[in-house]
Design an enzyme around this catalytic site. Structure first.
Site, PDB file in Angstrom:
ATOM      1  NE  ARG A   1      -1.954   6.015  13.131  1.00 12.24           N
ATOM      2  CZ  ARG A   1      -1.230   5.688  12.407  1.00 12.24           C
ATOM      3  NH1 ARG A   1      -1.001   4.409  12.436  1.00 12.24           N
ATOM      4  NH2 ARG A   1      -0.231   6.236  11.405  1.00 12.24           N
TER       5      ARG A   1
ATOM      6  CD  GLU B   1       5.601   9.571  11.403  1.00  8.42           C
ATOM      7  OE1 GLU B   1       6.585   9.820  12.155  1.00  8.42           O
ATOM      8  OE2 GLU B   1       4.643  10.118  11.446  1.00  8.42           O
ATOM      9  NE  ARG B   2       3.037   0.484  12.751  1.00 12.98           N
ATOM     10  CZ  ARG B   2       2.970  -0.458  12.041  1.00 12.98           C
ATOM     11  NH1 ARG B   2       2.062  -0.677  11.041  1.00 12.98           N
ATOM     12  NH2 ARG B   2       3.719  -1.504  12.372  1.00 12.98           N
TER      13      ARG B   2
ATOM     14  CD  GLN C   1      -2.834   1.409   0.186  1.00  7.78           C
ATOM     15  OE1 GLN C   1      -3.167   0.489  -0.185  1.00  7.78           O
ATOM     16  NE2 GLN C   1      -2.989   2.539  -0.043  1.00  7.78           N
TER      17      GLN C   1
ATOM     18  CG  ASN D   1      -3.208   9.681  14.769  1.00  2.52           C
ATOM     19  OD1 ASN D   1      -2.265   8.806  14.805  1.00  2.52           O
ATOM     20  ND2 ASN D   1      -3.720  10.322  15.994  1.00  2.52           N
TER      21      ASN D   1
END
Length: 323
Positions: A156, A119-120, A101, A153
Site C-alpha cells: 500500500r 479487506e477494504r 477487482q 499490506n
C-alpha cells in the site's frame, strides 16, 4: 475416443507449461507480482483446460462469487484502521458498478474462506449490502497466509512509517525471516529495513506521533540518534510545539550530542540503584519529561538531579513542580 484423449492430454500439458512459465516470471518479484500474476494464471487455466480436466486442488482457482457471510477477516491482518468516509464512498461505487477487482481468499478447513487481500473491498461490499462477492481462491497454509497478508499490506502507498516497521518486525518474528530476506522480498536495501525497525525502539509517545502523522520518518530517524529516552522526549516535544523541520531537528540533535561531556575515566563509579529506587527515578523522569538522576548512599542520604535544555524547558519543569 483415443484422439479426444490425446487432445485433452495436450491441453493439460500446455496449461501446465503456461502456469509454470508464469510462476517462474513472478518468482522473486515480491507479493505484488504474485498477486498481479493471478489474473494471468486464471486466464490461461480457463482458456486451456476443460472443466472436467481441471485438478481437484489448485494453488489458484476461480472462485466465482462466494457468500459474504462465509468470509472471515484475517485475525493477523496487520492493518486495523480504515477511513470510514473512504469506505462509504467505495461502498456507493460498488452498489452502482459492483466489484471490478475480486478479493483474494484462502479456503479454510471449516469450509469458510479467510481473507488474504481486499479487506477494504470486502468491508465496502458489506456496507453496500452485497450478498456475495467475486473472489480468487488460493491454497495456502497458515504461515503463507500471514506472509501474504503482511506483504500485500506493505504494497500500500499510504502506510505510515510505524505500520511499515511493525509489518517488517512481524515478517521476521512470525514468518522466521531475516532482515536480508525481508529486504529481498520487498525489493528494498537492507539498510532501509534496518532504519524502519529502529523506529520500534522509540518511546510509545513518539511512535504514536509518527503514526498520527505529526512526525515524519526523517524526524524519527534524527530523534533516535539520541541514546537517552528523556532527550528523545524533549526533542519530540520541541517538534510538536514549534513545528521544527527535519533539518532543524537534525541540527538540534547534533548540538545536544556535542554538548555532552566526554567520559572521565578517573571519575568515581556510581553504584547501581536498587530496583525500587530505579523505578522512582524512571517515574520522575516520565513525570517531568526530562532526564532525572537519583543517587542514594548506604546511610539513606542522596540527591536528585533534574536536567533542562533551555529556559523554556526549565519553566515547564517548574510548572510541573508547582513552583
Amino acid at each position: 475416443m483415443v484422439q479426444a484423449t490425446n487432445t485433452d492430454e495436450k491441453v493439460k500439458e500446455n496449461a501446465n507449461m503456461t502456469n509454470s512459465n508464469n510462476k517462474k516470471k513472478a518468482l522473486g518479484l515480491g507479493i505484488k507480482a504474485l498477486l498481479n500474476n493471478i489474473d494471468e494464471e486464471l486466464k490461461a487455466t480457463s482458456e486451456a483446460v476443460p472443466a472436467a480436466a481441471k485438478p481437484a486442488s489448485a494453488t489458484v482457482a476461480v472462485g466465482g462469487r462466494i457468500p459474504v457471510d462465509q468470509i472471515e477477516v484475517n485475525p493477523k491482518q496487520p492493518r486495523h484502521d480504515f477511513d470510514e468516509q473512504a469506505l462509504k464512498e467505495l461502498s456507493e461505487s460498488i452498489a452502482l458498478h459492483d466489484i471490478i477487482q475480486p478479493i483474494t481468499v484462502a479456503k479454510m478447513a471449516n469450509g469458510k474462506y479467510r481473507l488474504i487481500s481486499g479487506e477494504r473491498r470486502f468491508r465496502a461490499s458489506k456496507m453496500a449490502g452485497l450478498k456475495d462477492i467475486p473472489a480468487y481462491i488460493r491454497t495456502v497454509d497458515d504461515q503463507e497466509l500471514l506472509e501474504l497478508a503482511l506483504l500485500e499490506n506493505l504494497q500500500r502507498e499510504n502506510l505510515n512509517a510505524m505500520e511499515i516497521a511493525l509489518s517488517y518486525k512481524r515478517l521476521m518474528d512470525e514468518c522466521t525471516l531475516t532482515q536480508e530476506q525481508v529486504a529481498e522480498r520487498m525489493k528494498k536495501e537492507r539498510s532501509t529495513v534496518t532504519n524502519y525497525l529502529r523506529l520500534l525502539k522509540l518511546p510509545p509517545d513518539i511512535q504514536k506521533s509518527v503514526r498520527d502523522g505529526q512526525l515524519s520518518m526523517g524526524h524519527a530517524r534524527a530523534i533516535i540518534s539520541l541514546e537517552n529516552v528523556d532527550e528523545q522526549l524533549y526533542v519530540h516535544r520541541e517538534v510538536i510545539q514549534k513545528g521544527l523541520s527535519v533539518r532543524q531537528v537534525e541540527q538540534l540533535v547534533k548540538n545536544m550530542i556535542q554538548e555532552k561531556k566526554p567520559l572521565d575515566k578517573n571519575a568515581p563509579v556510581i553504584p547501581k540503584l536498587p530496583p525500587a529506587y530505579k523505578r522512582i527515578e524512571d517515574n520522575m523522569a516520565s513525570h517531568f519529561a526530562t532526564r532525572v538522576s537519583l543517587s542514594r548512599k548506604k546511610n539513606g542520604k542522596g540527591s536528585i538531579q533534574i536536567e533542562f535544555y533551555s529556559d523554556e524547558d526549565l519553566e515547564r519543569i517548574m510548572d510541573a513542580m508547582k513552583i
